[in-house]
Design an enzyme around this catalytic site. Structure first.
Site, PDB file in Angstrom:
ATOM      1  CG  MET A  90     -23.058  15.387 -15.510  1.00 62.20           C
ATOM      2  SD  MET A  90     -22.672  15.401 -17.184  1.00 62.20           S
ATOM      3  CE  MET A  90     -21.523  13.911 -16.951  1.00 62.20           C
ATOM      4  N   GLY A  91     -26.468  13.235 -12.600  1.00 61.79           N
ATOM      5  CA  GLY A  91     -27.450  12.059 -12.341  1.00 61.79           C
ATOM      6  C   GLY A  91     -26.792  10.849 -12.430  1.00 61.79           C
TER       7      GLY A  91
ATOM      8  N   GLY B 241     -16.019  15.601  -6.245  1.00 61.85           N
ATOM      9  CA  GLY B 241     -15.225  14.369  -5.702  1.00 61.85           C
ATOM     10  C   GLY B 241     -13.951  14.332  -6.315  1.00 61.85           C
TER      11      GLY B 241
ATOM     12  N   GLY C 146     -20.918   7.343  -4.299  1.00 60.55           N
ATOM     13  CA  GLY C 146     -19.758   8.438  -4.587  1.00 60.55           C
ATOM     14  C   GLY C 146     -20.575   9.927  -4.512  1.00 60.55           C
ATOM     15  CG  HIS C 147     -23.103  11.135  -7.663  1.00 60.80           C
ATOM     16  ND1 HIS C 147     -23.380  10.040  -8.699  1.00 60.80           N
ATOM     17  CD2 HIS C 147     -22.507  11.913  -8.685  1.00 60.80           C
ATOM     18  CE1 HIS C 147     -22.951  10.394  -9.763  1.00 60.80           C
ATOM     19  NE2 HIS C 147     -22.284  11.391  -9.871  1.00 60.80           N
TER      20      HIS C 147
ATOM     21  CG  LEU D 270     -27.659  10.910  -8.013  1.00 65.77           C
ATOM     22  CD1 LEU D 270     -28.543  11.493  -6.984  1.00 65.77           C
ATOM     23  CD2 LEU D 270     -26.709  11.793  -8.646  1.00 65.77           C
TER      24      LEU D 270
ATOM     25  NE  ARG E 234     -18.532   8.309 -19.242  1.00 63.58           N
ATOM     26  CZ  ARG E 234     -18.410   9.594 -19.043  1.00 63.58           C
ATOM     27  NH1 ARG E 234     -17.985   9.986 -17.930  1.00 63.58           N
ATOM     28  NH2 ARG E 234     -18.741  10.445 -19.883  1.00 63.58           N
TER      29      ARG E 234
END
Length: 293
Positions: free
Chosen positions: A38-39, A155, A44-45, A41, A195
């Site tokens: 969901m962007g 993930g 982790g992404h 980034l 978040r």
């Protein structure tokens, strides 16, 4: 292929275009790895993108804030949208195709079909975020139809989501192979999340109690404590001592069914969801236990 000299990724907005490009690549013998996001980034992404780039000839990254997986009181409107920064981060991998559709491209007017999630979606997140996994399974199935990749990477931080997607892919005979990659953490132990940027400095410090509670629970299990109910209570106490009052769950569970355990045996998964200030965070760890004689 993997990380290389900076090169602006190709940005694609059309369903027809990305599907045609993936199919043409596969027809020519190339393998395609897919990382749905969901962007906003973070590392982790990028660990998923790096894995896809290393294991496949082409990596496709989708950036789409999916409205159907947010509840009415959740943060869809304020969810961070940072496409320029995301594209800069992705420029370190090549070749990468970025699929960034508008909402109407994914959910055209009149769209009404929803995927019913498998049973593993019912506990934990399913109880606390009604409708969330219907949104997740619907968008992931749509994305796997739009981007019919050889492998899709998810993930472990979203442990239940990954389990739901794996089961959906089995149940619905989706050809894409699902690989779940390890959690990436900050140096202080906090699991990386888009978040995290919502947290104030004080909340960021309090949030460390989540990974600390997981670590303490793991240490108890590895020391031979099998009282999962007591371990769960200890996790709650650790977080409450740090000022975290709103804890959705802190459990020791069966890693296949997510059934909450009273006694730990074999491998278990420890899962936490808690709200720090106004920010809801999740984390988990898997612990392989040596059977007691």
């Amino acid at each position: 292929m993997s990380s290389s000299a900076d090169m602006t990724p190709e940005l694609i907005h059309s369903v027809k275009e990305i599907r045609a490009k993936v199919r043409a690549a596969q027809k020519s013998g190339l393998t395609v790895g897919f990382v749905p996001t969901m962007g906003a980034l973070h590392e982790g992404h990028l660990s998923l993108v790096g894995r896809a780039a290393a294991e496949c000839d082409i990596a496709v990254v989708s950036i789409f804030v999916n409205p159907t997986q947010f509840g009415p009181q959740e943060d869809f409107a304020k969810y961070p949208r940072t496409l320029d920064a995301d594209m800069e981060l992705l420029s370190h991998y090549h070749p990468v195709w970025v699929f960034c559709p508008e909402v109407d491209e994914i959910y055209p007017p009149g769209s009404s079909t929803v995927v019913t999630p498998p049973n593993i979606a019912l506990p934990l997140e399913g109880e606390h975020r009604p409708g969330h996994f219907a949104g997740v399974t619907t968008i992931v199935l749509k994305l796997l139809n739009i981007v019919p990749a050889d492998i899709a990477y998810f993930g472990q931080k979203d442990y239940q989501q990954a389990a739901v997607i794996r089961q959906m892919v089995i149940d619905l005979d989706v050809a894409t192979r699902i690989i779940v990659c390890p959690i990436v953490r900050e140096e202080d132990g906090l699991a990386m999340s888009s978040r995290n940027r919502y947290l104030s400095p004080e909340e960021r410090t309090a949030a460390l109690a989540i990974s600390r509670a997981l670590r303490i629970a793991t240490e108890r299990l590895e020391a031979g404590d099998r009282d999962a109910t007591s371990i769960a209570a200890g996790m709650r106490a650790e977080m409450q001592a740090a000022g975290i009052r709103e804890i959705d769950y802190a459990v020791v569970a069966n890693p296949q069914t997510l059934e909450t355990l009273q006694t730990a045996t074999d491998t278990v998964v420890i899962l936490i969801a808690a709200r720090v200030g106004q920010t809801r965070l999740i984390d988990n760890c898997v612990v392989s236990l040596t059977p007691t004689p």
